[in-house]
Design a protein around this motif. Structure first.
Motif, PDB file in Angstrom:
ATOM      1  N   PRO A 268      28.955 -55.250 -20.096  1.00 41.35           N
ATOM      2  CA  PRO A 268      28.372 -56.530 -21.796  1.00 41.35           C
ATOM      3  C   PRO A 268      28.868 -55.552 -22.783  1.00 41.35           C
ATOM      4  O   PRO A 268      29.446 -54.324 -22.984  1.00 41.35           O
ATOM      5  N   HIS A 269      29.356 -56.725 -23.522  1.00 39.11           N
ATOM      6  CA  HIS A 269      29.635 -55.991 -25.072  1.00 39.11           C
ATOM      7  C   HIS A 269      28.086 -56.141 -25.770  1.00 39.11           C
ATOM      8  O   HIS A 269      27.299 -56.656 -25.341  1.00 39.11           O
ATOM      9  N   ILE A 270      28.427 -54.366 -26.579  1.00 41.37           N
ATOM     10  CA  ILE A 270      27.486 -54.698 -27.745  1.00 41.37           C
ATOM     11  C   ILE A 270      27.770 -54.728 -29.066  1.00 41.37           C
ATOM     12  O   ILE A 270      28.685 -54.641 -28.984  1.00 41.37           O
ATOM     13  N   GLU A 301      18.760 -61.114 -35.036  1.00 40.94           N
ATOM     14  CA  GLU A 301      19.023 -60.125 -35.526  1.00 40.94           C
ATOM     15  C   GLU A 301      18.161 -59.795 -36.233  1.00 40.94           C
ATOM     16  O   GLU A 301      17.339 -58.540 -36.279  1.00 40.94           O
ATOM     17  N   LYS A 302      17.065 -60.828 -36.573  1.00 36.61           N
ATOM     18  CA  LYS A 302      15.685 -60.252 -37.251  1.00 36.61           C
ATOM     19  C   LYS A 302      14.726 -59.573 -35.584  1.00 36.61           C
ATOM     20  O   LYS A 302      14.003 -57.891 -36.034  1.00 36.61           O
ATOM     21  N   ARG A 303      15.141 -59.464 -34.752  1.00 35.84           N
ATOM     22  CA  ARG A 303      14.465 -59.190 -33.325  1.00 35.84           C
ATOM     23  C   ARG A 303      14.941 -57.872 -32.981  1.00 35.84           C
ATOM     24  O   ARG A 303      14.955 -57.140 -32.084  1.00 35.84           O
ATOM     25  N   GLY A 304      16.266 -57.963 -33.490  1.00 41.18           N
ATOM     26  CA  GLY A 304      17.229 -56.753 -32.999  1.00 41.18           C
ATOM     27  C   GLY A 304      17.843 -56.766 -31.755  1.00 41.18           C
ATOM     28  O   GLY A 304      18.238 -55.684 -31.204  1.00 41.18           O
ATOM     29  N   VAL A 305      18.122 -57.879 -31.150  1.00 39.94           N
ATOM     30  CA  VAL A 305      18.397 -57.984 -30.569  1.00 39.94           C
ATOM     31  C   VAL A 305      19.397 -59.160 -30.394  1.00 39.94           C
ATOM     32  O   VAL A 305      19.638 -59.892 -31.380  1.00 39.94           O
ATOM     33  N   SER A 306      20.914 -59.031 -29.079  1.00 42.31           N
ATOM     34  CA  SER A 306      22.321 -59.655 -29.134  1.00 42.31           C
ATOM     35  C   SER A 306      22.038 -61.506 -29.667  1.00 42.31           C
ATOM     36  O   SER A 306      20.511 -61.659 -29.133  1.00 42.31           O
ATOM     37  N   ARG A 307      22.761 -62.044 -30.184  1.00 44.97           N
ATOM     38  CA  ARG A 307      22.414 -64.202 -30.033  1.00 44.97           C
ATOM     39  C   ARG A 307      21.841 -63.661 -28.669  1.00 44.97           C
ATOM     40  O   ARG A 307      21.467 -64.677 -28.341  1.00 44.97           O
ATOM     41  N   VAL A 308      23.045 -63.386 -27.318  1.00 43.55           N
ATOM     42  CA  VAL A 308      22.894 -63.743 -26.322  1.00 43.55           C
ATOM     43  C   VAL A 308      21.601 -63.170 -25.253  1.00 43.55           C
ATOM     44  O   VAL A 308      21.305 -64.120 -24.718  1.00 43.55           O
TER      45      VAL A 308
END
Length: 322
Positions: A268-270, A301-308
């Motif tokens: 996984p990419h971070i 971004e608002k939720r602090g997770v990656s787009r995927v």
């Protein structure tokens, strides 16, 4: 003669051949005759007179060309051939294949390194090959090195998989109808961990545009060929590209492998994008409205997770609701 050849007909699954008085025969009836007055099997050969290698005095013409090469590049045959053969890193008693063996000029140098072992020399030009038999057959048979000659197509070799410890080719691969197929066949018949060395005309990039490079290209169009690195098997390892004869003959050597490159495409990419190399390649979405795409990215971004991760969460929720 101990037979170590197989049928070249695809339908026969590379069946081993047995020897008869006049040639070799496969269990399905295919027959490969010996060349007149010899025990050299003929699997395939160029039509007589079709080129300079398929005529009666082909070996003498080739000798003259080689003498010119060595004088031009201020070296000698022994120095060049020993340098190329040294890249094979051979050990006593090994079995080696020489494709495009021509008049067999490399055979004494190979025998010297092997000390004891087996050499298979192959060429599609029968007159050249029979010159090799005449020049070197008896000499090598008096040593501890066995030598077997065959007239065959280097793009369809009469050998089983993983039959050789190494394979060697000097001169001629540029003119193969399918260079990639020729290299693939050498790779097929060499054991994992074995080495392959290929050398032919091809001016180094830094010389190509110089005046002497242009003179060479004008004299012999073969110098325009580039090293066929793109034709190497995807599993080739320890690949080296170098040049001999003042940068005018490329040399490729590599170690044969039968396993895929050890690359994990699922790490996984971070970061903002997230995902893995696999999902980024296979998971591309098409036709998404740019405004909707921007909203998704902003929400992720608002939720602090990656787009995927955000998209996967949405899809997971929809699956539960359905």
């Amino acid at each position: 003669m101990t037979v170590h050849y197989c049928c070249t007909d695809v339908a026969c699954g590379r069946a081993w051949l047995t020897e008869e008085a006049a040639g070799l025969r496969c269990p399905n009836g295919h027959f490969y005759p010996f060349a007149a007055g010899s025990q050299v099997p003929v699997f395939a050969c160029e039509e007589e007179g079709s080129n300079e290698y398929a005529i009666e005095n082909a070996a003498e013409i080739h000798d003259n060309a080689l003498r010119w090469v060595f004088r031009t590049f201020h070296t000698d045959e022994a120095t060049l051939r020993k340098s190329l053969i040294g890249r094979l890193k051979l050990a006593k008693g090994q079995t080696i294949l020489v494709t495009g063996a021509g008049a067999g000029n490399d055979l004494p140098y190979l025998a010297e390194v092997l000390n004891a072992g087996v050499v298979y020399a192959q060429d599609i030009a029968l007159p050249m090959l029979m010159s090799a038999v005449e020049r070197h057959g008896n000499a090598l048979s008096n040593s501890d090195v066995e030598v077997f000659f065959s007239a065959s197509d280097a793009s369809n070799l009469p050998f089983q998989n993983n039959q050789f410890d190494a394979a060697y080719h000097f001169g001629g691969i540029n003119l193969f109808p399918d260079v990639g197929r020729g290299i693939a066949e050498m790779d097929r018949v060499v054991k994992p961990g074995g080495r392959i060395v290929i050398c032919d005309e091809g001016i180094a990039p830094w010389i190509r545009s110089t005046e002497v490079g242009k003179i060479l290209l004008n004299n012999n169009p073969l110098y325009a060929y580039e090293a066929p690195l793109a034709s190497l098997p995807a599993m080739a390892t320890n690949v080296n590209l170098s040049w001999e004869l003042s940068g005018c003959f490329y040399v490729i050597d590599y170690v044969v492998s039968k396993t895929e490159p050890n690359i994990d495409i699922d790490v996984p990419h971070i970061g903002r994008r997230g995902g893995t190399m696999r999902t980024r390649y296979f998971g591309v979405l098409e036709g998404i409205d740019p405004a909707l795409k921007a909203r998704i990215y902003a929400e992720a971004e608002k939720r602090g997770v990656s787009r995927v991760a955000f998209i996967e969460q949405l899809l997971g929720r929809d699956e539960v609701q359905s």
